[in-house]
Design a protein around this motif. Sequence first.
Motif, PDB file in Angstrom:
ATOM      1  N   CYS A  45       0.586  -1.513  -0.565  1.00  0.00           N
ATOM      2  CA  CYS A  45       0.080  -0.168   0.018  1.00  0.00           C
ATOM      3  C   CYS A  45       0.957   1.333   0.171  1.00  0.00           C
ATOM      4  O   CYS A  45       1.706   1.096   1.128  1.00  0.00           O
ATOM      5  CB  CYS A  45      -1.002   0.091   1.363  1.00  0.00           C
ATOM      6  N   PHE A  46       0.502   1.898  -1.025  1.00  0.00           N
ATOM      7  CA  PHE A  46       1.188   3.053  -1.388  1.00  0.00           C
ATOM      8  C   PHE A  46       0.629   4.385  -0.390  1.00  0.00           C
ATOM      9  O   PHE A  46      -0.544   4.307  -1.169  1.00  0.00           O
ATOM     10  CB  PHE A  46       1.894   3.303  -2.550  1.00  0.00           C
ATOM     11  N   GLU A  47       0.160   5.441  -0.064  1.00  0.00           N
ATOM     12  CA  GLU A  47       0.188   6.089   0.431  1.00  0.00           C
ATOM     13  C   GLU A  47       0.574   7.636  -0.765  1.00  0.00           C
ATOM     14  O   GLU A  47       0.903   7.872  -1.699  1.00  0.00           O
ATOM     15  CB  GLU A  47       0.191   6.687   2.217  1.00  0.00           C
ATOM     16  N   VAL A  48      -1.318   8.715  -0.872  1.00  0.00           N
ATOM     17  CA  VAL A  48      -1.266   9.685  -1.746  1.00  0.00           C
ATOM     18  C   VAL A  48      -1.705  10.459  -1.261  1.00  0.00           C
ATOM     19  O   VAL A  48      -2.871  11.043  -0.670  1.00  0.00           O
ATOM     20  CB  VAL A  48      -1.932   9.391  -3.146  1.00  0.00           C
ATOM     21  N   THR A  49      -0.788  11.903  -0.138  1.00  0.00           N
ATOM     22  CA  THR A  49      -1.211  12.591   0.532  1.00  0.00           C
ATOM     23  C   THR A  49      -1.659  14.057  -0.364  1.00  0.00           C
ATOM     24  O   THR A  49      -2.399  14.990   0.678  1.00  0.00           O
ATOM     25  CB  THR A  49       0.030  13.342   0.972  1.00  0.00           C
ATOM     26  N   HIS A  50      -1.793  14.022  -1.606  1.00  0.00           N
ATOM     27  CA  HIS A  50      -1.593  14.718  -2.002  1.00  0.00           C
ATOM     28  C   HIS A  50      -2.181  15.124  -3.674  1.00  0.00           C
ATOM     29  O   HIS A  50      -2.054  13.921  -3.800  1.00  0.00           O
ATOM     30  CB  HIS A  50      -0.544  16.679  -1.809  1.00  0.00           C
ATOM     31  N   LEU A  51      -2.701  15.880  -4.464  1.00  0.00           N
ATOM     32  CA  LEU A  51      -2.863  15.022  -5.176  1.00  0.00           C
ATOM     33  C   LEU A  51      -1.595  14.994  -6.751  1.00  0.00           C
ATOM     34  O   LEU A  51      -0.610  15.596  -6.145  1.00  0.00           O
ATOM     35  CB  LEU A  51      -3.297  17.161  -6.050  1.00  0.00           C
ATOM     36  N   SER A  52      -1.506  13.780  -6.791  1.00  0.00           N
ATOM     37  CA  SER A  52      -0.453  13.080  -7.514  1.00  0.00           C
ATOM     38  C   SER A  52      -0.990  12.300  -8.916  1.00  0.00           C
ATOM     39  O   SER A  52      -1.745  11.822  -8.777  1.00  0.00           O
ATOM     40  CB  SER A  52       0.061  12.385  -6.396  1.00  0.00           C
ATOM     41  N   HIS A  90      -5.761   9.423  -0.827  1.00  0.00           N
ATOM     42  CA  HIS A  90      -6.477   8.199  -1.012  1.00  0.00           C
ATOM     43  C   HIS A  90      -4.729   7.237  -0.676  1.00  0.00           C
ATOM     44  O   HIS A  90      -4.103   7.943  -0.487  1.00  0.00           O
ATOM     45  CB  HIS A  90      -6.162   8.449  -2.427  1.00  0.00           C
ATOM     46  N   SER A  91      -5.158   6.117  -1.530  1.00  0.00           N
ATOM     47  CA  SER A  91      -4.348   4.974  -1.314  1.00  0.00           C
ATOM     48  C   SER A  91      -3.147   3.983  -2.605  1.00  0.00           C
ATOM     49  O   SER A  91      -5.228   3.928  -2.739  1.00  0.00           O
ATOM     50  CB  SER A  91      -3.857   4.597   0.307  1.00  0.00           C
ATOM     51  N   ILE A  92      -3.341   3.328  -2.833  1.00  0.00           N
ATOM     52  CA  ILE A  92      -2.438   2.932  -3.586  1.00  0.00           C
ATOM     53  C   ILE A  92      -2.355   1.574  -3.679  1.00  0.00           C
ATOM     54  O   ILE A  92      -1.270   1.423  -3.156  1.00  0.00           O
ATOM     55  CB  ILE A  92      -1.658   3.439  -5.038  1.00  0.00           C
ATOM     56  N   LEU A  93      -3.130   0.082  -3.604  1.00  0.00           N
ATOM     57  CA  LEU A  93      -2.616  -1.318  -3.605  1.00  0.00           C
ATOM     58  C   LEU A  93      -2.527  -1.644  -4.854  1.00  0.00           C
ATOM     59  O   LEU A  93      -2.251  -1.683  -5.633  1.00  0.00           O
ATOM     60  CB  LEU A  93      -3.593  -1.821  -3.202  1.00  0.00           C
ATOM     61  N   ILE A  94      -1.127  -2.498  -4.779  1.00  0.00           N
ATOM     62  CA  ILE A  94      -0.473  -3.119  -5.744  1.00  0.00           C
ATOM     63  C   ILE A  94       0.304  -4.082  -5.401  1.00  0.00           C
ATOM     64  O   ILE A  94       0.776  -3.603  -4.438  1.00  0.00           O
ATOM     65  CB  ILE A  94       0.471  -2.277  -7.030  1.00  0.00           C
ATOM     66  N   GLY A  95       0.076  -5.151  -6.355  1.00  0.00           N
ATOM     67  CA  GLY A  95       1.343  -6.715  -5.507  1.00  0.00           C
ATOM     68  C   GLY A  95       0.739  -7.598  -5.572  1.00  0.00           C
ATOM     69  O   GLY A  95       0.742  -8.210  -4.823  1.00  0.00           O
TER      70      GLY A  95
END
Length: 95
Positions: A45-52, A90-95
């Motif tokens: 899981c990778f956190e996205v703390t601002h518009l990315s 938001h957050s991003i899940l991969i793998g």
Amino acid sequence: MRRTISTLATLAAAGGLALAVPGSAFGANGFLAIDGVRHDDPRGCFEVTHLSTVFNFTDTPALVHNVPGCAGGPVQVIPPGLAVQIPGTHSILIG
């Protein structure tokens, strides 16, 4: 005879699982870039703390969650080879 066949079938199933499980311990092949920060063979899981801007240059879809910690269900999928802008928190899940 039946016991031998049953034992062989069990061993074959266990061997198939042993070969399949190690592959799942590794991340996606390629890299995930979040605002220019490159994550090689990402997993987790990778956190996205601002518009990315997120580039998914892996062989696996990346799942976007609208809450930190990759909790809840995904709200968007980033297919391999595509880039998407993701709002903050938001957050991003991969793998």
